[in-house]
Structures are given as C-alpha cells and as structure tokens.
Design a protein around this motif. Structure first.
Motif, PDB file in Angstrom:
ATOM      1  N   TRP A  83      -6.498 -45.825  41.682  1.00  0.00           N
ATOM      2  CA  TRP A  83      -5.239 -46.501  42.121  1.00  0.00           C
ATOM      3  C   TRP A  83      -4.480 -45.597  43.042  1.00  0.00           C
ATOM      4  O   TRP A  83      -3.774 -45.778  43.981  1.00  0.00           O
ATOM      5  N   TRP A 100       1.692 -39.085  47.661  1.00  0.00           N
ATOM      6  CA  TRP A 100       2.933 -38.881  46.320  1.00  0.00           C
ATOM      7  C   TRP A 100       4.170 -38.808  47.157  1.00  0.00           C
ATOM      8  O   TRP A 100       5.203 -38.975  46.452  1.00  0.00           O
ATOM      9  N   VAL A 112       7.429 -44.530  41.399  1.00  0.00           N
ATOM     10  CA  VAL A 112       7.464 -44.643  39.698  1.00  0.00           C
ATOM     11  C   VAL A 112       9.027 -45.168  39.632  1.00  0.00           C
ATOM     12  O   VAL A 112       9.182 -45.912  38.591  1.00  0.00           O
ATOM     13  N   GLY A 135       6.654 -36.660  29.862  1.00  0.00           N
ATOM     14  CA  GLY A 135       6.618 -36.076  31.263  1.00  0.00           C
ATOM     15  C   GLY A 135       6.963 -34.726  31.528  1.00  0.00           C
ATOM     16  O   GLY A 135       6.578 -34.184  32.584  1.00  0.00           O
ATOM     17  N   LEU A 158       4.495 -32.422  31.792  1.00  0.00           N
ATOM     18  CA  LEU A 158       3.565 -32.617  32.940  1.00  0.00           C
ATOM     19  C   LEU A 158       4.145 -31.710  33.978  1.00  0.00           C
ATOM     20  O   LEU A 158       3.617 -31.313  34.870  1.00  0.00           O
ATOM     21  N   ASP A 161       0.660 -28.256  32.998  1.00  0.00           N
ATOM     22  CA  ASP A 161      -0.180 -29.352  33.783  1.00  0.00           C
ATOM     23  C   ASP A 161      -1.426 -28.883  34.080  1.00  0.00           C
ATOM     24  O   ASP A 161      -2.567 -29.641  34.057  1.00  0.00           O
ATOM     25  N   ARG A 167      -3.716 -31.894  33.415  1.00  0.00           N
ATOM     26  CA  ARG A 167      -4.017 -32.814  34.596  1.00  0.00           C
ATOM     27  C   ARG A 167      -5.247 -33.630  34.349  1.00  0.00           C
ATOM     28  O   ARG A 167      -6.330 -32.945  33.934  1.00  0.00           O
ATOM     29  N   HIS A 211       1.186 -40.922  29.157  1.00  0.00           N
ATOM     30  CA  HIS A 211       2.570 -40.821  29.572  1.00  0.00           C
ATOM     31  C   HIS A 211       3.032 -41.807  30.572  1.00  0.00           C
ATOM     32  O   HIS A 211       4.105 -42.350  30.459  1.00  0.00           O
ATOM     33  N   PHE A 212       2.341 -42.175  31.501  1.00  0.00           N
ATOM     34  CA  PHE A 212       2.790 -43.057  32.434  1.00  0.00           C
ATOM     35  C   PHE A 212       2.871 -44.500  32.091  1.00  0.00           C
ATOM     36  O   PHE A 212       3.474 -45.351  32.408  1.00  0.00           O
ATOM     37  N   VAL A 222       6.037 -45.014  29.935  1.00  0.00           N
ATOM     38  CA  VAL A 222       7.161 -45.117  30.900  1.00  0.00           C
ATOM     39  C   VAL A 222       6.974 -46.502  31.881  1.00  0.00           C
ATOM     40  O   VAL A 222       8.118 -47.244  31.972  1.00  0.00           O
ATOM     41  N   MET A 223       5.813 -46.753  32.377  1.00  0.00           N
ATOM     42  CA  MET A 223       5.649 -47.919  33.134  1.00  0.00           C
ATOM     43  C   MET A 223       5.875 -49.254  32.379  1.00  0.00           C
ATOM     44  O   MET A 223       6.304 -50.290  32.431  1.00  0.00           O
ATOM     45  N   ARG A 234      -9.681 -38.402  32.127  1.00  0.00           N
ATOM     46  CA  ARG A 234      -9.631 -39.936  32.556  1.00  0.00           C
ATOM     47  C   ARG A 234     -10.178 -40.451  33.532  1.00  0.00           C
ATOM     48  O   ARG A 234     -11.055 -39.626  34.319  1.00  0.00           O
TER      49      ARG A 234
HETATM   50  C1  HEM Z   1      11.525 -38.341  32.825  1.00  0.00           C
HETATM   51  C2  HEM Z   1      10.981 -37.554  33.869  1.00  0.00           C
HETATM   52  C3  HEM Z   1       9.381 -37.555  34.208  1.00  0.00           C
HETATM   53  C4  HEM Z   1       8.760 -36.501  34.518  1.00  0.00           C
HETATM   54  C5  HEM Z   1       9.316 -35.218  34.226  1.00  0.00           C
HETATM   55  C6  HEM Z   1       7.504 -36.900  34.886  1.00  0.00           C
HETATM   56  C7  HEM Z   1       6.578 -36.201  35.372  1.00  0.00           C
HETATM   57  C8  HEM Z   1       5.324 -36.332  35.571  1.00  0.00           C
HETATM   58  C9  HEM Z   1       4.325 -35.577  36.054  1.00  0.00           C
HETATM   59  C10 HEM Z   1       4.512 -34.119  36.325  1.00  0.00           C
HETATM   60  C11 HEM Z   1       3.028 -35.975  36.557  1.00  0.00           C
HETATM   61  C12 HEM Z   1       1.926 -35.499  36.977  1.00  0.00           C
HETATM   62  C13 HEM Z   1       1.009 -35.482  35.945  1.00  0.00           C
HETATM   63  C14 HEM Z   1      -0.748 -35.035  36.455  1.00  0.00           C
HETATM   64  O1  HEM Z   1      -0.801 -35.969  37.392  1.00  0.00           O
HETATM   65  O2  HEM Z   1      -0.966 -34.063  36.000  1.00  0.00           O
HETATM   66  C15 HEM Z   1       3.425 -37.452  36.096  1.00  0.00           C
HETATM   67  C16 HEM Z   1       2.598 -38.609  36.478  1.00  0.00           C
HETATM   68  C17 HEM Z   1       2.912 -39.880  36.414  1.00  0.00           C
HETATM   69  N1  HEM Z   1       4.213 -40.397  36.076  1.00  0.00           N
HETATM   70 FE1  HEM Z   1       5.674 -39.314  35.006  1.00  0.00          FE
HETATM   71  N2  HEM Z   1       7.386 -38.387  34.802  1.00  0.00           N
HETATM   72  C18 HEM Z   1       8.464 -38.576  34.350  1.00  0.00           C
HETATM   73  C19 HEM Z   1       8.965 -40.014  34.490  1.00  0.00           C
HETATM   74  C20 HEM Z   1       8.154 -41.127  34.957  1.00  0.00           C
HETATM   75  C21 HEM Z   1       8.646 -42.576  34.967  1.00  0.00           C
HETATM   76  C22 HEM Z   1      10.073 -43.062  34.834  1.00  0.00           C
HETATM   77  C23 HEM Z   1       7.450 -43.149  35.484  1.00  0.00           C
HETATM   78  C24 HEM Z   1       7.436 -44.725  35.988  1.00  0.00           C
HETATM   79  C25 HEM Z   1       7.899 -45.455  35.537  1.00  0.00           C
HETATM   80  C26 HEM Z   1       6.385 -42.168  35.568  1.00  0.00           C
HETATM   81  C27 HEM Z   1       5.064 -42.706  36.072  1.00  0.00           C
HETATM   82  C28 HEM Z   1       4.008 -41.569  36.107  1.00  0.00           C
HETATM   83  C29 HEM Z   1       2.908 -42.058  36.694  1.00  0.00           C
HETATM   84  C30 HEM Z   1       2.386 -43.536  37.208  1.00  0.00           C
HETATM   85  C31 HEM Z   1       2.106 -40.936  36.670  1.00  0.00           C
HETATM   86  C32 HEM Z   1       0.557 -40.945  36.926  1.00  0.00           C
HETATM   87  C33 HEM Z   1       0.171 -40.781  38.189  1.00  0.00           C
HETATM   88  C34 HEM Z   1      -1.383 -40.581  38.339  1.00  0.00           C
HETATM   89  O3  HEM Z   1      -1.924 -41.662  38.398  1.00  0.00           O
HETATM   90  O4  HEM Z   1      -2.082 -39.516  38.613  1.00  0.00           O
HETATM   91  N3  HEM Z   1       6.851 -40.908  35.195  1.00  0.00           N
HETATM   92  N4  HEM Z   1       4.514 -37.793  35.527  1.00  0.00           N
END
Ligand code: HEM
Ligand SMILES: [Cu+2]
Lengths: 860, 89
Positions: free
Chosen positions: A179, A289, A296, A407, A410, A416, A420, A428-429, A432-433, A487
């Motif tokens: 995606w 990004w 997000v 998150g 990460l 990470d 990663r 994680h995601f 949240v999602m 993944r």
């Molecule tokens: C609360 C604080 C948050 C932090 C510190 C955080 C941090 C991170 C980090 C650092 C990554 C990258 C990880 C990697 O690919 O190695 C990540 C991935 C992701 N996060 Fe979060 N996140 C947070 C909240 C959220 C929220 C609220 C959402 C959506 C509702 C979200 C959705 C995603 C998604 C979709 C990815 C994956 C992207 C991919 O496909 O590679 N995150 N997050």
C-alpha cells in the motif's frame, strides 16, 4: 456556563430571541432582490419543486444535498469495508501455514496491497466523511455545504475511483507493490504484466481529486457558514476534528497527488523519476510519507472527535480541559507535517535528520497523551451509561493506548532498526487505525437514530461490540507476540504458526461480528422503535434539536447562537440583524440575491462528469501498452469531460450564501473566492512537490553535474520568451478586470482575447522547443532528448508539462469566457465581473509558478 | 483597486527583472560565480512572485488570512523540499 461551551447546557430550539435588533424592517437594501441573478435563469423556474423523493433511484443519482451525500458515502464506504475485509480473510487463511498454501506469489501480493489501499483510502476516510457530510452542516447550523454540486462530484469521483480500482483486478493483475507503493517496486518492470497496475494508480489519482474537491468544500463551509455566534472554538468537537482533518487533507493529499502523477508518468510516458539510481526510491519515500504521516491522523482525527462526542454524551459531562483538548489537536495537526521521516529510519537518510525526526516524533506523542488523559478524566468525573456507542468509543480508547505506546517504540531510531518490516509495525498500525474504526462504528450506532429516525437494537449492538472487541484482540495481539514475522510475505518462521492461526481465528470472529451490525441496522430500519428527536440524554449539539431524520432544509428557521444557546430566527429577524451588521460582505457575489429563495438540490452533472473522468482514466492507463482501444477511450473520455464541464456551467443551480453567519477569519471574501484561494493553496503544494522532486534529484545527482544531462541547445531564450508572454498575459487579464469595472465590454473582450493569444503563443513556443529536443541528434543524445532519456529530461518535461497543462486548462476556460464577455456577461451587472476575477487568480498563479520554473529549468 | 498606470508600471518592472535574470546567464556572470548568481536569481524570482501575488492577485487588499493560507501551502512545500534535500547523505 463557560461561553466556549456551545451546547452542553442543552439546546433550546425556540423561535424566540431577546433584544432582536429590529433597526431595519426589511433588509431590502441589503439583498435588494432582483439584481445579480445569473442570466440564463429561466424565469419563475424552481428546481426545488421537482426534487425526487428518497424512494426513487433518480433521487440518489442527482442529489446534491449534504445528508443524502452523507448516506451515500456511508453506504459506499461500508461496501469497501466488506471488499477489503474479504481480501484480508483470504490472506489470513494463507497465513495459517508457515509456507505457501493456496494464495501464493502475486495473488498474495495483490490481496495484501489492495486490502491496504482499499481500507485506508476507500473505507476509513470516506466512512468518516459520511458522518462529516451529514453532521457538520447540522452542527454548524448551515443549510448545506458551500458548494453542493462539488460535494456530489466528490462522492461520484470517489465511487468511480473505487470502480476503477475494482476494474484493475480484471486487467490481469492489480497493483501488487504494497500500500505504500515503494519505489522501485512500483514501476512496470517489477510489477505483474498488464495494464492493471497502472489502472490502480489512476484510480488513486481519481480518489485524490475527490479528496481535494471535498477539502476545498468543507473548508469554505466551515469557515464561512457557521451560525451567527458560533466561533471556531465553539464548534462541537466532532466538527472541530473534521476542520483540522480537512486542513491536513488539503496539503497532505496535494503531495500525494504530485507523487501519483509522477508515478503515472513513469508508467505511461516513460519518465525515469523513480528508477533514478541517485535517490529515485528515496524520493518516493519522501513524497509518500510527507503525505502518509498526516494521513494517519487524517484517518484518526475524525474518530477522535467522535469519541469525544460520545464520551461527553454518555458521561453526561463536558470533556475535561476542552480548551486544552482542542489546542492539543491543533498542535498535532501542525506537527504531523514534520515527523514523516520516522518511516524512513532504514533508508539512507543521514543520522542528523533521523535524530531530528526522532525528536519531533516523541514531541507529537505528548499532545496525544493529553487527549487520552482528558478522555479518561471525563469518564472519572462523569456518570457513565454503558450504551453501545459508549462501549465502542471506550474500547477504541483502550486500543489506541496500546497502539500509541507501541508506536513510541517505533519512533526510536535504534529500536526501529529491529522492528522495521516486521509484524510489530503491522500490529501497531492496526491497533491505531482499526481502533479508530471501532470508534467510528460506535458513532454509527450513536447517529443511526438521527439518520434513520429508528432506534437500533441495544442487545445486538452490545453483542457486536463484545464479539468485535474480542475478535480484534485475538486478531492483532498475537502479531505483537510473533513480531519477528517479516511483513508482506506469505512464508515465515514455523515457530510462529500457532500465533498466526490464532490471529486468523480472530480475523474471522472480528469479520463475522459485523454481520450482527448489518442485521441490526437492517432490522431496526424496518421494525425498530421510533427514536424521537433526541434519544440521548445530554447530547447537546444542534443535530439533536431537530427531527430525526432532519428535513431537507435542516432547520425550522435560521440558527443562531447569539443569545448563548441555539435559537431559530425567522426571516424577518434575520433581515433585521443582517442589516444592522451591515450585511454580508460582498455577500451575493455568486448571483444569489435572495437568501430566502429556494435552493437547488439536484444535478446530473456531478455524476456525468465523474463518469467522463472514469472513461478518461481507463483510457489513459492503457495508452502505453494497452493498444489503440485505450487511446480511443481516453479521447472519448476527454471529450465527454469537456462536454459535461460545459453542461455544468450552463446549468442554472441556485445556492444561497447565508445572510447571517460567523465567518472568521474570512469575513471579507465571498465563498467562491475563498474556495478558489483554498484550491490554489493546495496547488501550491502540488507544484511545490514537483519542484521539490526536481531539486531533490538534482541535489542527489550533484547540483552542478546536471549540465551534462542537458543537450547543448538547452538555452535561455525559449524560456525567456515564454516568461515575457506569460507576464504579458497576466497583465492583459488585469486590464480586462479594470475594463470590467469601468463597464467597458469591448475592453473586457480585448483583454481576454489578448490573454488567449499570448497563452497560445506560450504553448506554440513550448511545442517548438519540445519537438526540437525530441529530434536532437547530438553526440551525447543520438536518439533525441525525450521523456525517458535521463532524470534531467524527465524532470524538465514533466514539471513544465504540468505547468503547460495548467495553461491549457486556463485557455479552455478563456475560450468559454470570451463569447460570454462579448454578450456582456461580465459588464452588465454589479457583481458580474466576479468570474473574471476568479479566473485571474488562477491565471496569475500559473504565472507565478512559471516565474520559478524559468530560472530553475532554463538558467541554473 | 489600483489604477491602470500602477499595473502598467508593475508589468514593466516584471519584464525588466526578467531581462536581468536572462542577463545573469548571458553575460557569463553565472559561470564566473555560480552561487552568487544563484542567490540573485532566487531573490529576483521571489520579488517577481511577490509582485504578481500582491498586485495582480491583489492580496494586498484581501483579508490577511488569505495570504496566510497561501503561505501555509508554500511553507509545506518548502519543508518538504528543504528537509528532503538535506536528508541526502
Ligand atoms: C501515538 C503516537 C504514534 C507514534 C509515535 C507512531 C510511530 C510510528 C512509527 C515510527 C512508524 C514507522 C514504523 C516502521 O515502519 O518501522 C509507524 C508506522 C505506522 N503508524 Fe504509527 N505512530 C503513532 C500513532 C499512529 C496513529 C494514530 C496511526 C493511525 C491512526 C498510525 C498509523 C501508522 C501506520 C499506518 C504505520 C505503518 C506504515 C507502513 O505501512 O509502513 N500511527 N508509526
Ligand atoms: Cu508516521
């Protein structure tokens, strides 16, 4: 009651209003009806009268009413939920064994990719915007969105973009590169054969266009059509979250649009951006990004707003620290644009910037903590009623806490490096999602009685919550445990097989629980109890002060919060008040003299234009490799688009701007002009991303090494001539404006014709230049200097080509305007010159872009 | 609304500044001291853009908030460009 608390004291739907400033008996001179009506309006025709009823198919094809569009969005997004969900069940089945079983290879890749794209783009956001369409105007006290036809256009573009995506499955294979569409795996040479991948990219472009149109529409509405006395900070929290969401959407999706156009160009024209050895794949990551992180929050904010509303209602308490909650959301919205590289810790970006983005990422989690605590304290201080909506919102809060904490792991560079590309990220995601989605399902129960007038079955609702919550955790929690699973591939370490089987069981429990929801809604719609206007005690935003479902025009009078709580004013009171305030500034510029007159609610053009775009995009996707059928299809679609656009502008469609409204901070402009400006601001980002990409690639290549990639004939002169031409054309538009003010018809025509001629000159000059480069036979470029020759040619052609496309579109509009100017359209009425002004804003913008392209591409 | 005369002056200045930009290259100044010329070209382009935005798009006489919206788009684009270009190792 604190005054920033618009409705917690319960709204008082009454027609009375003390101290009505009846200084004018009738606002005669404010609106003095009769002038500034669009010319083509057939006398006495009231479109509103033949608006078909909800039971007919026609109604749903032509409607522009925000509540109808809201329902369309909701239903369509639920369809994509099922679509994406079934794909997920497919690959979860595959993952019950540690090595390939039935969905291997490209089938698996397609399923995973399409699942991600469908859920993020075609389900989550549109689901939120179903509610936004339905409830934001109600919560603000507006009759509809500012541009109802554009709203319908957004919907149809969305639906047909989904259709285009579906079509891509049938063209051999849909996009299979994940995606995030990382480069270079997003290029034809790494994707399955056939047109399907390109079609999927085009579907995404179409979707982004829909989003952009929506953003402009919502921003204009929310800034200029709030009921009198409702300041921005007085808006209910759901509307607040939507406002911040659309601001993020406006800028973030513009970057995605640029990225996707470049990708489509790499696919169709053969430019070489993302294949560039120096930085090509990094460029995609940056563009994606820069959009992706705000995205997000774009999907999460509406859920947060809904959670806040549901918490307030079912704890019977205003949210604790409301002001801080809003401040935190605003801060997050801003910060969301400066954390994107935390998705790139494993790329070749330098350590300094990684550290910087680690810091900003930690920074952004702080306001989130504040919001979480505000919600928790609201529960502690209030008296909770455990209804279905509350359970979902509460469950969502728990899930968000887990997702947020994981998150933060990460966000730390060193951690990470380990996480990663593993299921930790996946878990994680999804926490949240999908956690956000849970909040939105809660909101669906919460607002179902308002949208249908019927109460849902509480027992079934709670059962749905219980099953889905258990299913959710069974589905995603094991993924944290088995986090070392790589993944996006279908085979993994055999020791994790049990965890993955548990996860698959969870997926089915979660998925099947939705049958309960659909059944509940179906049954309640036909046999449920009448919900009444305000089924929820303590619910206080304006949608609860009107019938369920609300009438076409929403309110029994003109809503006002001037007295501190909601009241409805009669027409006379409005006229009096508007006159006392000096009336709306430039208020009736769009030719809407009488606010009280009937607004139109029906048009076929949004649907028809979207169909034209669909056909055009189907064709474009196949022009390189699909054969002449595709080229012909594209041509057909292009022509149809021109035709429908003409139909659109010819149609008389009456929309009134409210006479009495809070319009901060855009008091001094009218809706359409504000809309144009907001659109231009997003276009700044589109072009900014194009120019940024050029600069990025050139820096990666070595800024001054660039010249050997250019043919020797690449000189200043053609660019210089074109700069003169464009500047002169901007000047002639200004002269046309001045002439219009002096009511000089000939002057306007002369100005416009001059602009047209200069614009055509610009294109001819460009055409000569391009064809010269194409046919060069020099020592360095024996085959000519074309799209795909090198990164310099790619960036040159695409960036100036995008600009040229803007010029061309402007010229088409001019071709339309000149005959109208001849007939006196811009000189015969008071505000008749407004369209000229709007066109000028666009044209000058195109000029400004060129002012930067000229030195960048012709001199430096 | 400003007068035709003012608009004419602005147009002439814009055209003149464009000529200056071309001259920077043609005169060989760019080859001599590239980065100085780079700076000059950037400043001149920005001045021209500001003139078009301020007068032709008459941002000067619009509510300030419109300028902020426009500027916000510019900030976003700059953030992307600068940070991305800086991130290259
Ligand atoms: C609360 C604080 C948050 C932090 C510190 C955080 C941090 C991170 C980090 C650092 C990554 C990258 C990880 C990697 O690919 O190695 C990540 C991935 C992701 N996060 Fe979060 N996140 C947070 C909240 C959220 C929220 C609220 C959402 C959506 C509702 C979200 C959705 C995603 C998604 C979709 C990815 C994956 C992207 C991919 O496909 O590679 N995150 N997050
Ligand atoms: Cu992120």
């Amino acid at each position: 009651m604190p005054d920033d608390n618009n409705g917690d004291d319960g709204s008082v739907p009454s027609g009375e209003r003390d101290a009505s400033p009846e200084s004018r008996a009738d606002g005669g001179e404010v609106t003095d009806g009769g002038h500034a009506v669009r010319e083509e309006l057939p006398a006495g025709d009231e479109h509103g009268h033949d608006f078909p009823s909800m039971g007919t198919v026609k109604r749903w094809l032509v409607t522009t009413n925000h509540k109808d569009v809201g329902i369309l969005y909701t239903v369509t997004s639920l369809f994509f939920l099922v679509f994406g969900g079934l794909l997920a069940l497919l690959f979860r089945l595959e993952l019950t064994t540690a090595s390939g079983s039935f969905l291997t290879g490209t089938a698996y890749n397609q399923a995973v990719t399409a699942h991600g794209l469908l859920m993020v783009f075609f389900f989550l956001s549109p689901f939120a915007f179903g509610f936004a369409n339905y409830f934001v105007p109600l919560q603000l006290g507006a009759k509809d969105l500012a541009f109802p036809r554009l709203n319908a256009l957004s919907y149809w573009l969305y639906l047909l973009a989904g259709g285009l995506f579906g079509l891509s499955f049938l063209q051999g294979s849909t996009f299979a590169g994940g995606w995030t569409m990382y480069a270079p795996l997003n290029l034809p040479m790494y994707l399955p054969e056939g047109v399907g991948s390109t079609t999927a990219v085009m579907a995404m472009i179409m979707f982004v266009i829909s989003v952009t149109v929506s953003s402009v529409n919502f921003l204009t509405t929310m800034h200029r059509m709030r009921a009198e006395g409702m300041r921005i900070r007085d808006m209910p929290l759901f509307s607040m979250s939507i406002l911040l969401t659309v601001w993020m959407m406006l800028f973030a999706f513009a970057a995605l649009l640029a990225a996707l156009i470049i990708l489509a160009s790499d696919h169709i024209l053969g430019t070489t951006y993302f294949a560039a050895t120096e930085g090509g794949s990094l460029l995609w990551a940056h563009l994606f990004w820069f959009f992706g992180h705000p995205e997000v929050y774009i999907v999460f904010f509406p859920a947060l707003g809904m959670m806040a509303e549901v918490f307030q209602t079912f704890t019977g308490r205003r949210i604790v620290g409301r002001k801080w909650f809003i401040a935190a959301m605003t801060l997050v919205a801003l910060q969301s644009f400066v954390v994107w590289m935390h998705h790139m810790f494993l790329t070749s970006i330098n350590l300094e910037i990684k550290t910087l983005f680690m810091a900003t990422t930690i920074g952004i989690s702080l306001p989130f903590d504040l919001m979480v605590f505000a919600l928790i304290y609201t529960m502690i201080k209030g008296r909770i009623r455990f209804t279905t909506p509350f359970l979902f919102a509460f469950g969502a809060l728990l899930l968000f806490i887990v997702g947020g904490i994981t998150g933060v792991f990460l966000g730390a560079v060193v951690l990470d490096y380990e996480f990663r590309g593993t299921y930790w990220v996946v878990a994680h995601f999804h926490y949240v999602m999908v956690g956000g989605a849970m909040a939105m399902f809660g909101a669906l129960y919460y607002w179902y009685p308002k949208m249908t007038g019927k109460m849902y079955d509480e027992f079934l609702g709670k059962a749905h919550f219980a099953l889905s919550f258990v299913g959710f955790n069974l589905l995603y929690f094991p993924q944290f445990v088995a986090w070392e699973t790589p993944r996006r591939v279908y085979n993994y370490q055999p020791e994790f097989v049990t965890w993955h089987q548990l996860s698959t069981v969870g997926a089915f429990v979660f998925g099947l629980s939705f049958l309960l929801m659909f059944y509940n809604f179906y049954k309640s719609y036909h046999h449920g109890e009448d919900a009444g206007d305000a089924p929820w005690k303590y619910a206080s935003s304006a949608e609860w002060a009107i019938p369920s479902p609300p009438s076409l025009e929403n309110f029994p009078g003109v809503p006002s919060y001037k007295g501190g709580s909601l009241s409805f004013l009669s027409e006379e009171e409005v006229h009096g008040a508007a006159a006392a305030d000096g009336g709306p500034a430039h208020g009736h510029a769009t030719g809407d003299a009488h606010a009280g007159g009937h607004d139109d609610h029906a048009s076929y053009w949004p649907l028809l234009s979207s169909v034209a775009v669909f056909v055009l995009f189907v064709g474009l996707a196949g022009t390189n490799g699909g054969g002449t059928v595709y080229t012909a299809t594209a041509a057909l679609g292009g022509l149809a688009l021109l035709g429908t656009a003409a139909g659109w502008v010819v149609e008389s469609f009456h929309v009134s701007e409210p006479e009495l409204a809070s319009r901060w901070p855009f008091d001094g402009v009218e809706n359409t002009k504000l809309g144009v400006w907001i659109f231009l601001a997003s276009d700044v980002v589109v072009f900014g991303a194009f120019v940024g990409s050029y600069i990025f690639i050139r820096v990666a290549e070595g800024w001054q090494n660039w010249h050997h990639l250019l043919p020797a004939d690449h000189v200043v002169l053609p660019g210089l001539i074109n700069t003169y031409l464009l500047l002169a054309s901007s000047f002639s538009i200004v002269l046309a404006m001045v002439a219009a003010e002096k009511k000089s018809r000939a002057g306007v025509v002369a100005g416009l014709v001059t602009t047209l001629v200069l614009g055509i000159g610009f294109l001819i000059n460009k055409g000569i230049e391009w064809s010269h480069f194409f046919h060069i036979h020099s020592e360095h470029f024996p085959e000519g200097w074309t799209f795909g020759t090198n990164v310099a040619s790619s960036t040159f052609y695409l960036t100036t080509g995008m600009h040229g496309l803007h010029v061309t579109l402007g010229l088409l509009v001019l071709l339309w305007m000149i005959p109208r100017a001849w007939r006196g359209a811009y000189t015969s009425t008071e505000d008749g010159d407004k369209p000229l002004e709007y066109f000028g804003l666009y044209w000058h913008f195109v000029d400004i872009v060129w002012l930067f392209l000229f030195p960048l591409f012709y001199i430096l | 609304m400003a007068s035709t005369k003012l608009y004419t002056i602005i147009f002439v200045v814009l055209a003149a500044l464009t000529t200056v930009q071309a001259w920077v290259e043609i005169s060989g100044f760019l080859d001599q001291s590239y980065w100085l010329a780079f700076g000059i070209l950037g400043v001149v382009a920005s001045v021209k853009a500001l003139m078009v935005a301020g007068y032709f798009q008459h941002l000067r006489s619009e509510p300030r908030s419109i300028t902020y919206v426009y500027a916000a788009g510019l900030m976003a684009a700059l953030a992307l460009t600068v940070a991305a270009a800086y991130s290259i190792t």
